[in-house]
Each structure stands twice: as C-alpha cells, then as structure tokens.
Design a protein around this motif. Structure first.
Motif, mmCIF file in Angstrom:
data_model
loop_
_atom_site.group_PDB
_atom_site.id
_atom_site.type_symbol
_atom_site.label_atom_id
_atom_site.label_comp_id
_atom_site.label_asym_id
_atom_site.label_seq_id
_atom_site.Cartn_x
_atom_site.Cartn_y
_atom_site.Cartn_z
ATOM 1 N N LYS A 3 36.543 28.529 61.461
ATOM 2 C CA LYS A 3 36.595 27.625 61.735
ATOM 3 C C LYS A 3 36.231 27.061 60.410
ATOM 4 O O LYS A 3 36.982 26.055 59.643
ATOM 5 N N ILE A 4 35.350 27.366 59.605
ATOM 6 C CA ILE A 4 35.089 26.616 58.207
ATOM 7 C C ILE A 4 36.052 27.351 57.327
ATOM 8 O O ILE A 4 36.167 26.684 56.507
ATOM 9 N N ILE A 5 36.290 28.541 57.438
ATOM 10 C CA ILE A 5 37.165 29.120 56.201
ATOM 11 C C ILE A 5 38.988 27.751 56.810
ATOM 12 O O ILE A 5 39.416 27.271 55.501
ATOM 13 N N LEU A 6 39.007 27.719 57.742
ATOM 14 C CA LEU A 6 39.742 26.566 57.663
ATOM 15 C C LEU A 6 40.244 25.266 57.077
ATOM 16 O O LEU A 6 40.811 24.656 57.211
ATOM 17 N N SER A 7 38.618 24.837 57.250
ATOM 18 C CA SER A 7 37.990 23.736 56.661
ATOM 19 C C SER A 7 38.418 23.416 55.356
ATOM 20 O O SER A 7 38.681 22.758 54.450
ATOM 21 N N ALA A 10 41.837 23.779 53.890
ATOM 22 C CA ALA A 10 42.288 22.195 54.382
ATOM 23 C C ALA A 10 41.898 21.785 53.374
ATOM 24 O O ALA A 10 42.696 20.791 52.954
ATOM 25 N N PHE A 11 40.784 21.293 52.837
ATOM 26 C CA PHE A 11 39.980 20.521 51.686
ATOM 27 C C PHE A 11 40.694 20.534 50.416
ATOM 28 O O PHE A 11 41.219 20.804 50.100
ATOM 29 N N LEU A 12 41.309 22.553 50.138
ATOM 30 C CA LEU A 12 41.282 22.704 49.172
ATOM 31 C C LEU A 12 42.973 21.885 48.631
ATOM 32 O O LEU A 12 43.354 21.532 48.343
ATOM 33 N N PHE A 13 43.904 22.721 49.734
ATOM 34 C CA PHE A 13 45.182 21.697 49.983
ATOM 35 C C PHE A 13 45.108 20.418 49.784
ATOM 36 O O PHE A 13 46.367 20.132 49.389
ATOM 37 N N LEU A 14 44.442 19.921 50.116
ATOM 38 C CA LEU A 14 43.823 17.607 49.706
ATOM 39 C C LEU A 14 43.773 17.649 48.695
ATOM 40 O O LEU A 14 44.205 16.817 47.725
#
Ligand SMILES: [Zn+2]
Length: 69
Positions: A3-7, A10-14
C-alpha cells in the motif's frame, strides 16, 4: 507495505502531471507569452496573466524571441 509503495507511486504520478502543465506569462494585449524567468516577463505587469502554455497557444499566443515562450 504494498500500500505504501502504491501511494508513493501515485504521489510521483500526480506531482509529475503538475509539473507537466507549464505555466507562462501571457500578454493579453500583444499576445506574446514568456517563460516566468524571462526579463520581459518581469517587465510585463499590466496586461500579463499567468496561464498554462497550452492555453496561451490556444489564444493565439506568440512565443517570445528572448526566452522562446
Ligand atoms: Zn520572454
């Protein structure tokens, strides 16, 4: 952990999409647009608005010869 890796992803993408939207200083009178660091942009205070580069082009913007728009 997953979950941490996914967030993080997501942050890097945003954050990359935010930087992707390039802001320029658009002169609504002369239709020229400048990079924010341009010395002419600093002088443009009356008719200039800070908008997305795509938006400036859509409005018929002309890139500045000094900074390349
Ligand atoms: Zn310029």
């Amino acid at each position: 952990m997953k979950k941490i890796i996914l967030s993080i992803l997501a942050f890097l993408f945003l954050s990359s999409t935010i930087t992707f939207a390039e802001m320029v200083l658009f002169n609504t009178k002369t239709l020229k647009y400048h990079q924010l660091w341009c010395r002419w942009a600093a002088k443009c205070t009356v008719n200039c608005i800070k908008i997305d580069k795509k938006e400036a082009i859509n409005r018929g913007g002309i890139p500045c010869k000094v900074c390349g728009g």
